[in-house]
Scaffold this active site. Structure first.
Site, PDB file in Angstrom:
ATOM      1  N   THR B 517       0.861  -1.177   0.000  1.00 31.11           N
ATOM      2  CA  THR B 517       0.000   0.000   0.000  1.00 31.11           C
ATOM      3  C   THR B 517       0.900   1.230   0.000  1.00 31.11           C
ATOM      4  O   THR B 517       0.801   2.106   0.846  1.00 31.11           O
ATOM      5  CB  THR B 517      -0.963  -0.060   1.205  1.00 31.11           C
ATOM      6  OG1 THR B 517      -1.534  -1.380   1.220  1.00 31.11           O
ATOM      7  CG2 THR B 517      -2.103   0.941   1.082  1.00 31.11           C
ATOM      8  N   HIS B 518       1.853   1.221  -0.911  1.00 31.11           N
ATOM      9  CA  HIS B 518       2.822   2.301  -1.015  1.00 31.11           C
ATOM     10  C   HIS B 518       2.573   3.050  -2.319  1.00 31.11           C
ATOM     11  O   HIS B 518       3.440   3.118  -3.174  1.00 31.11           O
ATOM     12  CB  HIS B 518       4.246   1.743  -0.941  1.00 31.11           C
ATOM     13  CG  HIS B 518       4.500   0.939   0.305  1.00 31.11           C
ATOM     14  ND1 HIS B 518       5.533   0.050   0.427  1.00 31.11           N
ATOM     15  CD2 HIS B 518       3.838   0.889   1.481  1.00 31.11           C
ATOM     16  CE1 HIS B 518       5.494  -0.513   1.638  1.00 31.11           C
ATOM     17  NE2 HIS B 518       4.466  -0.016   2.284  1.00 31.11           N
ATOM     18  N   ASN B 519       1.359   3.566  -2.456  1.00 36.31           N
ATOM     19  CA  ASN B 519       0.989   4.345  -3.637  1.00 36.31           C
ATOM     20  C   ASN B 519       1.449   5.777  -3.396  1.00 36.31           C
ATOM     21  O   ASN B 519       1.219   6.323  -2.318  1.00 36.31           O
ATOM     22  CB  ASN B 519      -0.532   4.342  -3.816  1.00 36.31           C
ATOM     23  CG  ASN B 519      -1.150   2.967  -3.590  1.00 36.31           C
ATOM     24  OD1 ASN B 519      -1.300   2.520  -2.455  1.00 36.31           O
ATOM     25  ND2 ASN B 519      -1.484   2.292  -4.648  1.00 36.31           N
TER      26      ASN B 519
END
Ligand SMILES: Cc1cc2nc3c(=O)[nH]c(=O)nc-3n(C[C@H](O)[C@H](O)[C@H](O)COP(=O)(O)OP(=O)(O)OC[C@H]3O[C@@H](n4cnc5c(N)ncnc54)[C@H](O)[C@@H]3O)c2cc1C
Lengths: 124, 591
Positions: B517-519
């Site tokens: 979840t490293h957008n």
């Protein structure tokens, strides 16, 4: 029955490890209480992540109104005293299997003695 | 018709890490703050206690703490020639939807990104020449330096109870830490976590090959700890249920433990849960915002909350979506390269090897969110000559594992049937005996990776979904090849019984397996309103009383997890608001 047997075994083991009794140190015990403090309050306060420990000595395990205890704790049928608390915190899952406290225990007998000294002084 | 409420000083949109930090800092400054959070208010004692929190079905399969895609999701595609389709089930990334945000169910890996990232274009141009950067790679400097952020990194690490070992204290290299990190003023808040056996093995093997392994810094308290807000953390119990779960021992640095309870005590603060912000309202001049529109998702009622200042802290993707639906800033167009909202969306890449050691007992059920060791020899190490491999950025490589769940974690050697008796036998044999070596790789901004509004699909509130156009480019492929080779060399040197080698990914990005979840990106920070959406203080170039806080301001993505700089930038922004903006409201930077 089974639980009390475990208790006495742990107690014996505890004494053996302790060797000649050392003076317990409540100030050190207070430092160790930091391991408990994220969940348990020592002051007269509502229960949080764990049940409040205020007035724990002499209380029957699993009976505080404002905390949802595990069935294991409710069934434990013990009254908290210095001795029962000592064996419980030495190895919580061994003392009361399937209780919900997420804590591995305090293996060192001197640390337990200091902690209990602090607890006795603070909220007996 | 939306019901108009009484004006407040500040409205905070989303109460996770950044929302928690801004709420605290601004209530402390005496401002009246209302936080609108789309999720419910959950607490450790009521919601993350044992045994309920061990429910793999509820949290991992059914995404109980995460965004509800029946209400809002994204459409996705790999390139502009495709038609994007809605992601109907979460997969590749898992944004949170609860008070505390994704900070409730994150792992806690907390890094300090260095000037190599913050000044990416100038440093690469200087070292490798202008031509080294491909024409379609739209990387640019962020407009802020490591030295400026250093105190704010520290403030965040202290708030989040980060355990680790300094590798560079005021310029002095420290034994056992990361020798490639930028200088720190002080040690970590807490000493490193206890290593798991797999990490000890990785550490020894990496050292043996001349690399520099160190314990991964992580917001998992290695000892009982009290942070600057008086939040009490228990010590990590290495329960093995970290990411995707709330922590029952309050040992994980999460906003609902670390900071939100302190804000809740302030008379200046009000939390409204189940409040979904659909849009920021601009005034006629278009240079100021006047508040937000939101919907109570329990009752369906719509409200207008007027405010003197609006702070978007709704997670990277949601912040960009709100900017697009509010019509603030010019949407980015990949064909012309003009516009800024949606620009430079980035993600991460990775590869991993699984090593099997017959007879070993790794106890995979026992670990912290960050109890593995890692190397930065091919990442923050600026001396590593990238020109031999032809890429920009790097990969952090780590050994061990975290959150190996009793039901879902089933490592078996290659060639094992996927079901039936043989699978069962293999799973029993290898469950205890497997470990991993992983690479997490950077993704550089590319002209054709971006976010905009979908022309077809709408969410439950009738708004267009956000459309994500993303794929890995040649830079990522090259980096993946190199990282796979490094991993496989380390793995072989460890002499496993079997080993499933790391393979560089060259297939298109897909939304199905979880990746991270490293957008990042979409409303990037910078020095020029033509090429960035917000200035160096995360203030909108268009509307001076709007700040947009989160990884959406990252001008590109590194190999590291994002929340270190996300937290640092939140404190940095709060400081700019308190010490500059409140005294003299208006644009803080004139470009
Ligand atoms: C499984 C997992 C593991 C992770 N592990 C790591 C890690 O190890 N290290 C790391 O650095 N990062 C990790 N992350 C990422 C990390 O959680 C985020 O970077 C961090 O939480 C971002 O903070 P934020 O304040 O921007 O967003 P969040 O903390 O997600 O908070 C945003 C909040 O805004 C709310 N919101 C969104 N839209 C609206 C709206 N329209 N109206 C009202 N409210 C809204 C959301 O419900 C949410 O509560 C992980 C994430 C996940 C999911």
């Amino acid at each position: 029955m089974k639980i009390s047997r475990i208790f006495s075994m742990t107690l014996l083991a505890g004494f053996a490890a302790c060797g000649p009794a050392q003076a317990a140190d409540a100030a050190h015990g207070q430092k160790i209480f930091a391991e408990c403090a994220a969940c348990h309050s020592a002051a007269k306060a509502p229960s949080g992540v764990g049940p409040s420990l205020y007035g724990v000595f002499g209380r029957k395990a699993g009976t505080l109104d404002d905390f949802r205890f595990s069935p294991a704790m409710k069934r434990a049928n013990i009254v908290w005293s210095r001795e029962t608390l000592e064996s419980y915190i030495a190895d919580p899952q061994k003392a009361i299997p399937a209780n919900r406290m997420p804590f591995g225990g305090i293996p060192d007998a001197q640390n337990r003695a200091d902690l209990l000294d602090y607890m006795e002084q603070t909220f007996k | 018709m939306a019901k108009k409420l009484k004006e407040v000083d500040v409205v905070i949109v989303g109460l996770g890490w950044t929302g928690g930090i801004l709420s605290k800092e601004l209530t402390d400054a005496g401002l009246k703050v209302v936080a609108l959070e789309r999720g419910g208010n959950r607490t450790t004692q009521d919601d993350y206690a044992l045994p309920g929190v061990r429910d793999e079905l509820r949290y991992v399969v059914r995404h109980d703490l995460m965004q509800n895609t029946a209400r809002d999701t994204l459409t996705v595609r790999n390139n502009i020639s495709q038609e994007a389709l809605p992601m109907r089930r979460l997969g590749s990334f898992l944004p949170g939807e609860v008070v505390g945000g994704s900070g409730v169910h994150w792992s806690g890996h907390t890094w300090r990104w260095t000037d190599m990232e913050l000044k990416v274009r100038s440093m690469y141009e200087e070292r490798y020449g202008k031509k080294y950067i491909p024409a379609d790679m739209t990387i640019q400097d962020w407009g802020v330096s490591y030295a400026e952020l250093e105190p704010y990194y520290e403030k965040f690490e202290r708030a989040a109870a980060v355990s680790g070992k300094a590798g560079n204290l005021r310029g002095q290299i420290q034994e056992g830490g990361n020798p490639f990190e930028a200088p720190r003023q002080n040690e970590y808040a807490l000493p490193p976590l206890t290593k798991i056996h797999a990490s000890e093995m990785f550490n020894a093997a990496a050292k043996n090959l001349g690399y520099h392994p160190f314990p991964r810094p992580s917001a998992n308290a290695s000892r009982p700890y009290t942070n600057q807000y008086g939040a009490q953390f228990g010590a990590c119990e290495y329960c093995g249920y970290c990411q995707r779960f709330g922590c029952e021992a309050n040992a994980k640095g999460s906003p609902h433990v670390a900071i939100i309870p302190a804000v809740m005590k302030s008379a200046n603060f009000e939390l409204r849960a189940h409040s979904w912000v659909t849009r920021v309202i601009k005034d006629k001049s278009g240079k100021r915002v006047t508040g937000v529109l939101y919907i109570n998702v329990l009752t369906g009622e719509e409200f207008e909350q007027p405010a003197n200042m609006v702070i978007l802290t709704a997670f990277a993707l949601n912040n960009v979506h709100i900017m697009l639906t509010s019509g603030i800033g010019q949407p980015y167009d990949p064909k012309t390269g003009k516009g800024v909202i949606g620009k430079n969306y980035c993600y991460q890449t990775g590869t991993s090897a699984t090593l099997f050691f017959e007879g070993k007992h790794f106890n995979p059920f026992m670990n912290a969110g960050g109890s593995n060791d890692t190397i930065d020899d091919f990442n923050t190490n600026w001396d590593f000559d990238r020109s031999k491999f032809g890429y920009i950025g790097g990969a952090n490589i780590s050994g061990g594992f975290n959150t190996n769940l009793p039901i879902g974690y089933r490592p078996v050697p290659r060639g094992t049937p996927q079901w039936g008796r043989e699978w069962k036998a293999a799973t029993a044999k290898w469950y205890q005996a497997a470990m991993k070596i992983d690479a997490s790789g950077a993704v550089m901004a590319n002209r054709y990776n971006y976010l905009d509004l979908d022309p077809t699909y709408r969410n439950a509130f009738g708004q267009p979904l956000m459309r994500m156009t993303f794929d890995y480019k040649e830079n990522e492929h090259k980096m993946g090849q190199h990282a796979a080779q490094v991993i496989n060399d380390i793995a072989k040197s460890m002499n496993p019984t079997h080993f499933t080698p790391a393979v560089a990914r060259t297939d298109p990005w897909t939304v199905v397996p979880y990746q991270s979840t490293h957008n990042t990106g979409g409303t990037i920070m910078g020095v020029n309103p033509k090429s960035s959406a917000v200035n160096r203080y995360l203030q909108s170039w268009d509307c001076h009383n709007l700040f947009v806080v989160g990884a959406n301001v990252f001008a590109h993505n590194s190999s590291y997890n994002p929340t270190g700089p996300v937290g640092a930038l939140a404190y940095w922004t709060a400081d700019a608001i308190r010490n500059q903006y409140l005294k003299n409201p208006g644009q803080l930077v004139h470009a």
